[in-house]
Design an enzyme around this catalytic site. Structure first.
Site, PDB file in Angstrom:
ATOM      1  N   GLY A   1      19.227  -3.477  18.442  1.00 27.79           N
ATOM      2  CA  GLY A   1      19.802  -4.444  18.148  1.00 27.79           C
ATOM      3  C   GLY A   1      21.343  -4.049  17.385  1.00 27.79           C
ATOM      4  O   GLY A   1      22.367  -4.470  17.672  1.00 27.79           O
ATOM      5  N   HIS A   2      21.064  -3.169  16.477  1.00 29.72           N
ATOM      6  CA  HIS A   2      22.240  -2.322  15.666  1.00 29.72           C
ATOM      7  C   HIS A   2      22.974  -1.834  16.623  1.00 29.72           C
ATOM      8  O   HIS A   2      24.390  -1.744  16.516  1.00 29.72           O
ATOM      9  CB  HIS A   2      21.677  -1.365  14.993  1.00 29.72           C
ATOM     10  CG  HIS A   2      20.870  -1.851  13.749  1.00 29.72           C
ATOM     11  ND1 HIS A   2      19.495  -1.805  13.531  1.00 29.72           N
ATOM     12  CD2 HIS A   2      21.133  -2.637  12.531  1.00 29.72           C
ATOM     13  CE1 HIS A   2      19.066  -2.352  12.281  1.00 29.72           C
ATOM     14  NE2 HIS A   2      20.019  -2.729  11.899  1.00 29.72           N
TER      15      HIS A   2
ATOM     16  N   ASP B   1      20.194 -12.707  11.549  1.00 29.82           N
ATOM     17  CA  ASP B   1      20.532 -13.090  10.028  1.00 29.82           C
ATOM     18  C   ASP B   1      21.618 -14.177  10.192  1.00 29.82           C
ATOM     19  O   ASP B   1      22.592 -13.830   9.347  1.00 29.82           O
ATOM     20  CB  ASP B   1      20.620 -12.143   9.291  1.00 29.82           C
ATOM     21  CG  ASP B   1      19.580 -10.846   9.174  1.00 29.82           C
ATOM     22  OD1 ASP B   1      18.464 -11.084   8.612  1.00 29.82           O
ATOM     23  OD2 ASP B   1      20.051 -10.125   9.961  1.00 29.82           O
TER      24      ASP B   1
ATOM     25  N   ARG C   1      11.809  -4.110  10.304  1.00 30.33           N
ATOM     26  CA  ARG C   1      10.535  -4.573   9.857  1.00 30.33           C
ATOM     27  C   ARG C   1       9.465  -4.659  10.662  1.00 30.33           C
ATOM     28  O   ARG C   1       8.150  -4.996  10.430  1.00 30.33           O
ATOM     29  CB  ARG C   1      10.632  -5.983   8.995  1.00 30.33           C
ATOM     30  CG  ARG C   1      11.644  -6.086   7.800  1.00 30.33           C
ATOM     31  CD  ARG C   1      11.676  -7.529   7.380  1.00 30.33           C
ATOM     32  NE  ARG C   1      12.698  -7.540   6.358  1.00 30.33           N
ATOM     33  CZ  ARG C   1      12.691  -7.278   4.980  1.00 30.33           C
ATOM     34  NH1 ARG C   1      11.612  -6.850   4.568  1.00 30.33           N
ATOM     35  NH2 ARG C   1      13.613  -7.293   4.064  1.00 30.33           N
TER      36      ARG C   1
ATOM     37  N   ALA D   1      17.401   2.549   9.462  1.00 23.89           N
ATOM     38  CA  ALA D   1      16.311   2.005  10.213  1.00 23.89           C
ATOM     39  C   ALA D   1      16.807   1.548  11.644  1.00 23.89           C
ATOM     40  O   ALA D   1      16.363   0.327  12.208  1.00 23.89           O
ATOM     41  CB  ALA D   1      15.348   1.335   9.436  1.00 23.89           C
ATOM     42  N   LEU D   2      17.775   1.994  12.253  1.00 23.51           N
ATOM     43  CA  LEU D   2      18.445   1.489  13.217  1.00 23.51           C
ATOM     44  C   LEU D   2      17.686   1.257  14.677  1.00 23.51           C
ATOM     45  O   LEU D   2      16.673   2.040  14.762  1.00 23.51           O
ATOM     46  CB  LEU D   2      19.766   2.335  13.732  1.00 23.51           C
ATOM     47  CG  LEU D   2      20.633   2.601  12.726  1.00 23.51           C
ATOM     48  CD1 LEU D   2      21.877   3.314  13.224  1.00 23.51           C
ATOM     49  CD2 LEU D   2      20.999   1.063  11.615  1.00 23.51           C
TER      50      LEU D   2
ATOM     51  N   GLY E   1      24.870  -9.281  13.446  1.00 23.03           N
ATOM     52  CA  GLY E   1      23.766  -9.885  14.152  1.00 23.03           C
ATOM     53  C   GLY E   1      23.460 -11.196  13.853  1.00 23.03           C
ATOM     54  O   GLY E   1      23.405 -11.651  12.734  1.00 23.03           O
TER      55      GLY E   1
ATOM     56  N   GLN F   1      20.252  -6.630  -3.386  1.00 19.12           N
ATOM     57  CA  GLN F   1      20.077  -7.694  -2.542  1.00 19.12           C
ATOM     58  C   GLN F   1      18.346  -8.012  -2.510  1.00 19.12           C
ATOM     59  O   GLN F   1      17.823  -8.861  -1.836  1.00 19.12           O
ATOM     60  CB  GLN F   1      20.590  -7.736  -1.166  1.00 19.12           C
ATOM     61  CG  GLN F   1      20.002  -6.654  -0.158  1.00 19.12           C
ATOM     62  CD  GLN F   1      20.894  -6.510   1.208  1.00 19.12           C
ATOM     63  OE1 GLN F   1      21.948  -6.195   1.086  1.00 19.12           O
ATOM     64  NE2 GLN F   1      20.121  -7.049   2.262  1.00 19.12           N
TER      65      GLN F   1
END
Length: 287
Positions: A39-40, A153, A190, A35-36, A150, A64
Protein backbone atom coordinates in the site's frame (compact mmCIF):
# COMPACT_ATOMS: atom_id res chain seq x y z
CA UNK A 1 19.26 6.69 -11.16
CA UNK A 2 21.32 7.77 -8.16
CA UNK A 3 21.35 5.64 -4.97
CA UNK A 4 18.80 6.57 -2.32
CA UNK A 5 20.06 8.79 0.48
CA UNK A 6 19.01 8.34 4.09
CA UNK A 7 18.83 11.62 6.00
CA UNK A 8 17.86 12.28 9.61
CA UNK A 9 18.14 16.03 10.19
CA UNK A 10 16.18 19.01 8.94
CA UNK A 11 19.35 20.80 7.86
CA UNK A 12 20.59 18.02 5.57
CA UNK A 13 17.10 17.45 4.17
CA UNK A 14 16.55 21.13 3.43
CA UNK A 15 19.94 21.38 1.69
CA UNK A 16 19.04 18.48 -0.60
CA UNK A 17 15.57 19.87 -1.38
CA UNK A 18 16.98 23.34 -1.99
CA UNK A 19 19.30 21.94 -4.67
CA UNK A 20 16.44 20.12 -6.36
CA UNK A 21 14.25 23.20 -6.43
CA UNK A 22 17.05 25.38 -7.75
CA UNK A 23 17.23 22.90 -10.63
CA UNK A 24 13.49 23.37 -11.24
CA UNK A 25 12.48 19.92 -10.00
CA UNK A 26 9.12 19.15 -8.39
CA UNK A 27 9.26 17.36 -5.05
CA UNK A 28 6.79 14.83 -3.63
CA UNK A 29 6.61 13.40 -0.13
CA UNK A 30 4.99 10.23 1.18
CA UNK A 31 4.72 10.46 5.00
CA UNK A 32 4.69 7.06 6.76
CA UNK A 33 5.30 5.46 10.13
CA UNK A 34 7.29 2.65 8.54
CA UNK A 35 6.50 -1.09 8.59
CA UNK A 36 6.01 -0.58 4.87
CA UNK A 37 3.86 -2.75 2.62
CA UNK A 38 2.52 -2.69 -0.92
CA UNK A 39 0.00 0.00 0.00
CA UNK A 40 2.79 2.41 0.87
CA UNK A 41 4.67 1.46 -2.26
CA UNK A 42 1.60 2.26 -4.37
CA UNK A 43 1.79 5.80 -2.96
CA UNK A 44 5.48 5.92 -3.86
CA UNK A 45 4.63 4.81 -7.39
CA UNK A 46 1.99 7.55 -7.71
CA UNK A 47 4.48 10.10 -6.40
CA UNK A 48 7.12 8.97 -8.89
CA UNK A 49 4.66 9.57 -11.72
CA UNK A 50 3.80 13.09 -10.58
CA UNK A 51 7.13 14.50 -9.39
CA UNK A 52 10.80 14.63 -10.27
CA UNK A 53 11.98 13.75 -6.77
CA UNK A 54 10.37 11.58 -4.08
CA UNK A 55 10.97 11.73 -0.34
CA UNK A 56 9.51 9.07 1.96
CA UNK A 57 9.44 9.89 5.66
CA UNK A 58 9.56 7.16 8.30
CA UNK A 59 8.73 8.36 11.79
CA UNK A 60 6.68 6.61 14.47
CA UNK A 61 5.00 9.69 15.88
CA UNK A 62 4.62 9.37 19.65
CA UNK A 63 2.18 12.25 20.09
CA UNK A 64 -0.55 10.65 17.98
CA UNK A 65 -0.79 7.53 20.16
CA UNK A 66 -3.35 7.58 22.96
CA UNK A 67 -2.24 4.14 24.18
CA UNK A 68 1.30 3.54 25.43
CA UNK A 69 1.10 -0.19 24.67
CA UNK A 70 0.06 0.53 21.07
CA UNK A 71 3.08 2.80 20.65
CA UNK A 72 5.41 0.22 22.20
CA UNK A 73 4.18 -2.61 19.98
CA UNK A 74 3.99 -0.64 16.73
CA UNK A 75 6.32 -2.46 14.28
CA UNK A 76 9.63 -0.76 13.53
CA UNK A 77 11.40 -2.20 10.49
CA UNK A 78 13.61 0.61 9.22
CA UNK A 79 16.24 -1.63 7.62
CA UNK A 80 13.66 -3.58 5.62
CA UNK A 81 11.80 -0.37 4.79
CA UNK A 82 15.00 1.15 3.45
CA UNK A 83 15.56 -1.76 1.06
CA UNK A 84 11.99 -1.53 -0.25
CA UNK A 85 12.24 2.20 -0.82
CA UNK A 86 15.60 1.97 -2.53
CA UNK A 87 14.24 -0.66 -4.91
CA UNK A 88 11.21 1.58 -5.58
CA UNK A 89 13.42 4.42 -6.78
CA UNK A 90 12.95 6.79 -3.84
CA UNK A 91 15.44 9.66 -3.79
CA UNK A 92 15.54 10.31 -0.04
CA UNK A 93 14.44 8.35 3.01
CA UNK A 94 13.97 10.88 5.79
CA UNK A 95 14.06 9.15 9.17
CA UNK A 96 14.31 11.77 11.93
CA UNK A 97 14.66 10.91 15.60
CA UNK A 98 12.06 11.88 18.17
CA UNK A 99 14.54 14.43 19.53
CA UNK A 100 14.86 15.98 16.06
CA UNK A 101 11.09 16.28 15.68
CA UNK A 102 10.30 17.29 19.25
CA UNK A 103 13.37 18.92 20.81
CA UNK A 104 13.40 20.05 24.45
CA UNK A 105 10.92 22.87 24.96
CA UNK A 106 8.64 21.84 22.09
CA UNK A 107 5.23 23.24 23.05
CA UNK A 108 3.04 23.51 19.94
CA UNK A 109 0.03 21.45 18.89
CA UNK A 110 -2.20 21.91 15.86
CA UNK A 111 -5.90 21.26 16.36
CA UNK A 112 -8.25 20.85 13.41
CA UNK A 113 -11.88 21.01 14.49
CA UNK A 114 -14.88 19.72 12.59
CA UNK A 115 -13.53 16.88 10.44
CA UNK A 116 -11.44 15.55 13.34
CA UNK A 117 -14.49 15.03 15.56
CA UNK A 118 -16.14 11.65 16.01
CA UNK A 119 -15.02 8.43 14.31
CA UNK A 120 -11.34 7.83 15.19
CA UNK A 121 -11.16 11.31 16.70
CA UNK A 122 -13.87 10.46 19.16
CA UNK A 123 -12.29 7.15 20.14
CA UNK A 124 -8.69 8.38 20.33
CA UNK A 125 -8.53 11.73 22.18
CA UNK A 126 -5.69 13.91 20.92
CA UNK A 127 -4.87 11.56 18.05
CA UNK A 128 -5.55 14.00 15.23
CA UNK A 129 -3.79 16.83 17.06
CA UNK A 130 -0.71 14.61 16.91
CA UNK A 131 -1.31 13.75 13.26
CA UNK A 132 -1.84 17.36 12.21
CA UNK A 133 1.21 18.52 14.13
CA UNK A 134 3.62 15.94 12.73
CA UNK A 135 2.31 16.21 9.16
CA UNK A 136 2.57 19.99 9.26
CA UNK A 137 6.18 19.67 10.44
CA UNK A 138 7.02 17.11 7.76
CA UNK A 139 5.47 19.25 5.02
CA UNK A 140 7.47 22.26 6.16
CA UNK A 141 10.66 20.26 6.58
CA UNK A 142 10.45 18.64 3.15
CA UNK A 143 9.03 21.71 1.37
CA UNK A 144 7.23 19.26 -0.91
CA UNK A 145 5.02 20.40 -3.77
CA UNK A 146 2.75 17.37 -3.41
CA UNK A 147 2.05 14.96 -0.55
CA UNK A 148 0.51 11.51 -0.99
CA UNK A 149 -1.79 9.72 1.47
CA UNK A 150 -3.88 6.54 1.34
CA UNK A 151 -7.66 6.69 1.61
CA UNK A 152 -7.85 3.82 4.11
CA UNK A 153 -7.27 6.53 6.73
CA UNK A 154 -9.96 8.70 5.16
CA UNK A 155 -10.64 10.89 8.19
CA UNK A 156 -6.91 11.54 8.46
CA UNK A 157 -6.80 12.67 4.82
CA UNK A 158 -9.65 15.11 5.41
CA UNK A 159 -8.00 16.48 8.56
CA UNK A 160 -4.79 17.09 6.61
CA UNK A 161 -6.66 18.72 3.71
CA UNK A 162 -8.41 21.07 6.13
CA UNK A 163 -5.15 21.96 7.88
CA UNK A 164 -3.34 22.66 4.60
CA UNK A 165 -6.20 24.85 3.38
CA UNK A 166 -6.60 26.76 6.63
CA UNK A 167 -2.86 27.40 7.10
CA UNK A 168 -2.23 28.24 3.41
CA UNK A 169 0.50 25.61 3.16
CA UNK A 170 1.96 25.54 -0.38
CA UNK A 171 1.44 21.84 -1.01
CA UNK A 172 -1.13 19.80 -2.94
CA UNK A 173 -2.63 16.85 -1.06
CA UNK A 174 -3.15 13.77 -3.25
CA UNK A 175 -5.25 10.90 -1.89
CA UNK A 176 -4.92 7.44 -3.42
CA UNK A 177 -7.44 4.56 -3.29
CA UNK A 178 -7.01 1.86 -0.65
CA UNK A 179 -4.89 -1.06 -1.81
CA UNK A 180 -6.32 -4.44 -0.82
CA UNK A 181 -5.31 -8.06 -0.56
CA UNK A 182 -6.85 -10.52 -3.04
CA UNK A 183 -9.62 -11.30 -0.53
CA UNK A 184 -10.42 -7.61 0.00
CA UNK A 185 -8.70 -6.86 3.31
CA UNK A 186 -7.17 -3.38 3.29
CA UNK A 187 -3.39 -3.47 3.51
CA UNK A 188 -2.22 -2.25 6.91
CA UNK A 189 0.89 -2.52 9.03
CA UNK A 190 -1.33 -3.83 11.81
CA UNK A 191 -2.38 -6.88 9.78
CA UNK A 192 0.93 -8.57 10.59
CA UNK A 193 -0.17 -8.76 14.22
CA UNK A 194 -3.03 -11.13 13.33
CA UNK A 195 -2.43 -14.87 13.50
CA UNK A 196 -3.63 -17.09 10.64
CA UNK A 197 -7.12 -17.72 11.99
CA UNK A 198 -7.72 -14.08 12.87
CA UNK A 199 -6.41 -13.02 9.48
CA UNK A 200 -9.14 -15.15 7.89
CA UNK A 201 -11.76 -13.60 10.17
CA UNK A 202 -10.57 -10.07 9.34
CA UNK A 203 -11.94 -10.25 5.81
CA UNK A 204 -15.42 -9.94 7.28
CA UNK A 205 -14.76 -6.20 7.66
CA UNK A 206 -14.43 -5.26 3.97
CA UNK A 207 -17.10 -7.78 2.97
CA UNK A 208 -19.64 -6.34 5.40
CA UNK A 209 -18.83 -2.78 4.31
CA UNK A 210 -19.08 -3.66 0.63
CA UNK A 211 -22.48 -5.30 1.14
CA UNK A 212 -23.65 -2.29 3.16
CA UNK A 213 -22.48 0.17 0.49
CA UNK A 214 -24.39 -1.75 -2.19
CA UNK A 215 -27.50 -1.86 -0.03
CA UNK A 216 -27.49 1.86 0.75
CA UNK A 217 -26.80 2.80 -2.88
CA UNK A 218 -29.73 0.58 -3.81
CA UNK A 219 -32.08 2.46 -1.52
CA UNK A 220 -31.85 0.56 1.78
CA UNK A 221 -32.40 2.51 4.98
CA UNK A 222 -29.07 3.64 6.38
CA UNK A 223 -29.48 2.96 10.11
CA UNK A 224 -30.53 -0.72 9.78
CA UNK A 225 -27.83 -1.27 7.13
CA UNK A 226 -25.15 0.06 9.50
CA UNK A 227 -26.49 -2.07 12.34
CA UNK A 228 -26.18 -5.16 10.16
CA UNK A 229 -22.47 -4.44 9.59
CA UNK A 230 -21.90 -4.44 13.35
CA UNK A 231 -23.88 -7.66 13.72
CA UNK A 232 -21.91 -9.36 10.95
CA UNK A 233 -18.59 -8.35 12.47
CA UNK A 234 -19.57 -9.62 15.90
CA UNK A 235 -20.69 -12.91 14.35
CA UNK A 236 -17.31 -13.18 12.56
CA UNK A 237 -15.38 -12.93 15.85
CA UNK A 238 -14.65 -9.22 16.26
CA UNK A 239 -14.73 -8.53 19.97
CA UNK A 240 -15.68 -4.86 19.72
CA UNK A 241 -17.04 -2.58 17.02
CA UNK A 242 -16.05 1.01 17.76
CA UNK A 243 -18.12 2.59 15.02
CA UNK A 244 -19.77 2.01 11.67
CA UNK A 245 -20.97 5.25 10.13
CA UNK A 246 -22.00 6.84 6.86
CA UNK A 247 -20.38 10.25 6.36
CA UNK A 248 -20.42 12.89 3.64
CA UNK A 249 -17.02 12.80 1.96
CA UNK A 250 -16.54 16.56 1.71
CA UNK A 251 -16.95 17.51 5.38
CA UNK A 252 -17.49 14.16 7.15
CA UNK A 253 -20.93 15.16 8.39
CA UNK A 254 -22.95 12.12 9.60
CA UNK A 255 -25.66 10.90 7.24
CA UNK A 256 -28.79 8.96 8.13
CA UNK A 257 -29.93 8.99 4.52
CA UNK A 258 -28.16 9.31 1.19
CA UNK A 259 -29.35 12.44 -0.65
CA UNK A 260 -29.21 12.19 -4.45
CA UNK A 261 -25.87 13.31 -5.82
CA UNK A 262 -24.09 13.19 -2.45
CA UNK A 263 -20.67 11.53 -2.34
CA UNK A 264 -20.54 9.50 0.85
CA UNK A 265 -18.24 7.01 2.50
CA UNK A 266 -18.78 4.15 4.92
CA UNK A 267 -16.21 4.24 7.72
CA UNK A 268 -15.62 1.61 10.38
CA UNK A 269 -13.25 0.63 13.16
CA UNK A 270 -13.34 -2.67 15.03
CA UNK A 271 -11.10 -4.79 17.28
CA UNK A 272 -10.07 -8.31 16.37
CA UNK A 273 -7.88 -10.30 18.76
CA UNK A 274 -6.57 -7.09 20.32
CA UNK A 275 -5.79 -5.44 16.97
CA UNK A 276 -7.66 -2.32 15.90
CA UNK A 277 -8.61 -2.44 12.22
CA UNK A 278 -10.11 0.41 10.24
CA UNK A 279 -11.57 0.50 6.75
CA UNK A 280 -13.81 2.59 4.57
CA UNK A 281 -15.58 2.38 1.24
CA UNK A 282 -17.16 4.94 -1.04
CA UNK A 283 -20.90 4.67 -1.49
CA UNK A 284 -22.15 5.39 -5.01
CA UNK A 285 -24.61 8.32 -5.11
CA UNK A 286 -28.24 7.26 -4.94
CA UNK A 287 -30.03 7.22 -8.26
Amino acid sequence: MQPMETLSTVATLRARVRAWKQAGERVAVVPTMGALHAGHLSLVHAARQQADRVIVTVFVNPIQFDNADDLATYPRTLEADSRLLSDAGVDVLYAPTAAQMYPPGFATRITVSGVSEGLCGGMRPGHFDGVATVVCKLLMQTLADRAFFGEKDFQQVQVIRRMVTDLDLPVEIISCPTLREADGLALSSRNRRLDASMRQAAVALPRALEACARAIAGGAEVVPALAKVAQDLTAAGFERVEYVELRAEADLQPLTALPPGTSARLLAAAWLDGVRLIDGMPVPPAA
